[in-house]
Design an enzyme around this catalytic site. Structure first.
Site, PDB file in Angstrom:
ATOM      1  CG  HIS A  84      63.811  34.753  42.115  1.00 31.47           C
ATOM      2  ND1 HIS A  84      64.194  34.813  43.443  1.00 31.47           N
ATOM      3  CD2 HIS A  84      64.194  33.525  41.697  1.00 31.47           C
ATOM      4  CE1 HIS A  84      64.775  33.687  43.795  1.00 31.47           C
ATOM      5  NE2 HIS A  84      64.791  32.892  42.754  1.00 31.47           N
ATOM      6  CG  ASP A 219      63.179  37.109  45.787  1.00 31.61           C
ATOM      7  OD1 ASP A 219      62.111  36.952  45.155  1.00 31.61           O
ATOM      8  OD2 ASP A 219      64.286  36.751  45.345  1.00 31.61           O
ATOM      9  CB  SER A 655      64.244  30.067  44.335  1.00 31.44           C
ATOM     10  OG  SER A 655      65.540  30.520  44.120  1.00 31.44           O
TER      11      SER A 655
HETATM   12  N1  ARG Z   1      70.053  34.403  42.678  1.00 28.96           N
HETATM   13  C1  ARG Z   1      68.683  34.078  42.916  1.00 28.96           C
HETATM   14  C2  ARG Z   1      68.431  32.611  42.679  1.00 28.96           C
HETATM   15  O1  ARG Z   1      69.022  32.007  41.826  1.00 28.96           O
HETATM   16  C3  ARG Z   1      67.758  34.787  42.011  1.00 28.96           C
HETATM   17  C4  ARG Z   1      67.578  36.183  42.303  1.00 28.96           C
HETATM   18  C5  ARG Z   1      66.765  36.856  41.249  1.00 28.96           C
HETATM   19  N2  ARG Z   1      67.188  38.232  41.189  1.00 28.96           N
HETATM   20  C6  ARG Z   1      67.925  38.785  40.208  1.00 28.96           C
HETATM   21  N3  ARG Z   1      68.397  39.963  40.394  1.00 28.96           N
HETATM   22  N4  ARG Z   1      68.160  38.188  39.052  1.00 28.96           N
HETATM   23  O2  ARG Z   1      67.567  32.025  43.286  1.00 28.96           O
END
Ligand code: ARG
Length: 720
Positions: A84, A219, A655
């Site tokens: 992501h 991811d 992330s």
């Molecule tokens: N919740 C994750 C973060 O903020 C991002 C994941 C991205 N995936 C998604 N389905 N939007 O780091």
């Protein structure tokens, strides 16, 4: 103020054992914090973690793009980060014919790696400039202090930066402006895409699983940083060569068990752990629910278009993902804040403070003043969300609002031709970028809906003068959805912004009146000028006063309770932090226990052929059915481990952060937080907070077995 500085030094050295809360600055890793890390299992020396003179672990950690973390994993500048985090670059590198976002991609050799618009930054060193900054601020308060602080920071930043060498200094105010550290970075601008799994793996579970455990998302994505032949940071050039990094992380193939030491290094973006009950209430009552309902609308219309064809999907995917990500976050945050009565918890803490502050000049006035500041701001808070998430939530109106500058240049009586040309050129360049990403079908529906909602929700006396009356005159009942559909349709078919011929005519004969008459610009001008002149100044005043009070409150808390002060770390500010804890299962609610890992078994259980979020490549199904896990197998579980959880304290910005074991080896990539602890920005929950990670063995399996890129595995330093 001096006393406060002493306190900060002390608090890092007197630190005692407690839960895994804390985002620690590598520079200030005091003996006691380090001792605690050792107690939890860390085998590395302090010098191996952070050293200014020798290569250390910190040299492998980078800022990836604008808001993520990455890590160097080979002597050839190979980068691991989240899927992501690479998402926009992967989408940009894709076309309907070469759809890397959908199908995945691995460069067979360095020549095939794809240039991107990304940059990465290495942290060179951290300087403490607290004294210099605070001395120059003296006793200033309010706007005078805010302005002076901006000026002082800008001048120190300029002094410690070197543009020609791409060395950039950014000072971060810590402890709400009670401490100032200068972070000096080396930026690299030739970053290439090396590999990515298909989106069905990299975003497996989509928004349904986002922010939740148990999770089965792969991811990750792979990039490489290049330098010029002289070994310096440089813009993209075919002749550039892979970076020779100071340090890179070895990768562990060993298994995980409950209680294993785990640390994350990276760039948490923001937390506000000393937010007041007033702030919590503003979030749960107004800010969060307004954001969520406006994003509901945007997401609904965007998704419908994305599902129609691959081209639209590629165009909107990046925006959609980021809107959806914080839509679910703020919805979850509200629920958790209410569930754990964080408002009540904060009020209790404040009651103690108020008792202590009685008759202490300066401190005793904080809360009465704060109440006033919030009371003055609250009536406009919803309007602000409508500007940011509603009006600006329509890409057409967001672009049109950028033309306010052009209008100013056009109507200024003494504007030079050069001024006008400059503004016109800027508008034309921005328009090109806007149109490349624009999907008119969804935008038109968004605009109609948000205008109707604005009309319904925002008090009449805050409306732009005359706007709604005029719409009513030409289009009818303002409470009727159909009125707004017709209105939006008229805007979209008549605006010159979406019409090449009309736009070119305007460019060759720029005219302020013509711009003012444009229906899209008319909306933008009406709402943004109304906001900018009448309400934005109130928001700025609110922010400045809130900052002053926040700084004083935090200083008071430390004075009031030195024992508590010892456990304090600064809020996240997108500066490098270490968080340490353990791999650990948890109990989300009565009668339920969540395991510390997920495996390929669960992946197969969730797999739904053809589904938008839960599909998988057929080759993956074949390999998993055969249990072809290769050297990536978890022997104890006789399965492929997909994800795991740790007790680390992280937040957005982390992330892509490496999850590192006691020996300094990479065991996974952090990519999310769990739903039960989504209140974590404002209050850390020591029982429920977990970091969600993708197991590095699954990452390598995807690259090697599924992606057919064993040459990348050969670049790594594997530890068995
Ligand atoms: N919740 C994750 C973060 O903020 C991002 C994941 C991205 N995936 C998604 N389905 N939007 O780091």
């Amino acid at each position: 103020m001096k006393k406060f500085l002493v306190t900060i030094v002390l608090l890092f050295s007197l630190f005692r054992s407690y839960a895994d809360e804390g985002m620690w600055l590598p520079l200030l890793l005091g003996e006691q914090v380090y001792a605690e890390m050792q107690k939890k299992g860390l085998k590395l020396t302090k010098e191996q973690l952070y050293s200014i003179n020798k290569a250390s672990l910190k040299d492998a950690i980078i800022i990836f793009g604008n808001g993520c973390t990455g890590e160097i994993v080979s002597s050839q500048g190979l980068i691991f980060t989240n899927h992501h985090c690479g998402y926009n670059s992967i989408a940009s590198a894709s076309s309907v014919e070469h759809n890397y976002l959908r199908d995945g991609f691995y460069a067979k050799n360095q020549k095939e790696e794809i240039p991107t618009a990304l940059t990465v930054q290495f942290l060179s060193r951290i300087d403490d400039v607290t004294k210099e900054v605070l001395d120059s601020l003296g006793t200033l308060l309010g706007k005078a202090r805010a302005d002076k602080q901006s000026a002082v920071l800008a001048s120190i930043n300029a002094r410690l930066s070197n543009k020609d060498e791409a060395i950039e200094c950014r000072i971060s105010p810590l402890f709400k402006g009670n401490q100032f550290l200068a972070f000096i970075y080396q930026r690299y601008s030739d970053i290439r895409l090396v590999g990515t799994p298909p989106e069905s793996i990299g975003k497996f579970g989509g928004d349904t699983d986002n922010w939740e455990w148990p999770r089965h998302t792969g991811d990750f994505s792979v990039f490489r940083v290049y330098m010029n032949k002289e070994g310096k940071a440089a813009a993209y050039n075919e002749t550039n060569v892979p970076l020779k990094p100071k340090y890179f992380l070895p990768v562990s193939l060993r298994g995980l068990k409950d209680g294993d030491f785990a640390m994350t290094w990276g760039y948490p973006g923001s937390t506000n752990r000393y937010e007041t009950s007033l702030g919590v209430q503003l979030s749960t009552d107004i800010n969060n629910p307004t954001l969520v309902k406006l994003r509901d609308v945007r997401l609904k219309y965007m998704l419908a278009e994305m599902q129609k064809d691959a081209g639209t999907k590629l165009k909107l995917a990046g925006d959609y993902a980021s809107i959806a990500n914080y839509w679910k976050f703020y919805d979850g945050e509200t629920k958790q804040l209410l569930k754990y009565d964080v408002f009540g918890q904060k009020q209790k803490a404040e009651a103690d403070f108020i008792k202590w502050a009685k008759d202490k000049p300066g401190y005793d006035a904080i809360f009465p003043e704060w109440e006033k500041v919030y009371t003055a701001w609250r009536p406009y808070a919803q309007h602000r969300m409508y500007m940011n998430e509603g009006l600006s939530g329509s890409p057409l109106i967001a672009y049109a609002s950028s033309l306010i500058m052009l209008e100013a240049a056009l109507v200024k009586t003494n504007a030079t031709k050069a001024d006008v040309t400059k503004a016109m050129n800027a508008a034309t360049t921005a328009r090109k970028t806007f149109l490349e990403q624009h999907n008119a079908a969804s935008d038109q529906l968004i605009l109609g809906s948000v205008l109707m909602m604005y009309y319904r929700d925002i008090p009449k006396e805050q409306h732009p003068i005359g706007f709604f009356e005029a719409v009513k005159g030409s289009f009818g009942d303002l409470k009727d959805e159909l009125t707004w559909k017709k209105f939006a349709a008229a805007v979209f078919s008549n605006t010159m912004i979406l019409n090449e011929e009309k736009w070119n005519a305007f460019v060759s004969n720029p005219d302020g009146l013509k711009l003012q008459e444009d229906p899209a610009y008319h909306i933008a001008g009406s709402f943004f000028k109304n906001w900018n002149t009448k309400f934005l100044p109130r928001f700025q005043e609110f922010t400045i006063k809130n900052n002053d009070l926040g700084r004083l409150y935090l200083k008071g808390i430390m004075e009031m309770n030195p024992a508590k002060a010892k456990k304090m770390y600064p809020d996240a500010t997108f500066t490098m932090r270490i968080s340490f804890g353990n791999v650990k299962s948890y109990t989300p609610r009565d009668g339920v226990k969540y395991d510390l890992v997920t495996t390929s078994r669960g992946l197969m259980e969730k797999y739904k052929p053809g589904d938008y979020e839960f599909d998988l490549p057929s080759k993956q199904i074949e390999l998993l059915k055969k249990k072809d896990f290769g050297q990536y197998i978890d022997k104890g579980r006789n399965d492929l481990v997909i994800g795991f959880i740790t007790t680390n304290d992280i937040t957005g910005g982390n992330s892509g952060s490496p999850v590192i074991n006691a020996n300094g080896e990479l065991i996974g990539l952090a990519f999310d937080g769990n739903y039960e602890a989504l209140s974590h920005k404002l209050a850390f929950d020591k029982d429920l907070n977990r970091t969600i990670c993708v197991d590095i063995r699954y990452v390598l399996w995807c690259i090697d077995k599924l992606g057919g890129a064993p040459h990348l595995i050969k670049e790594l330093k594997l530890v068995r």
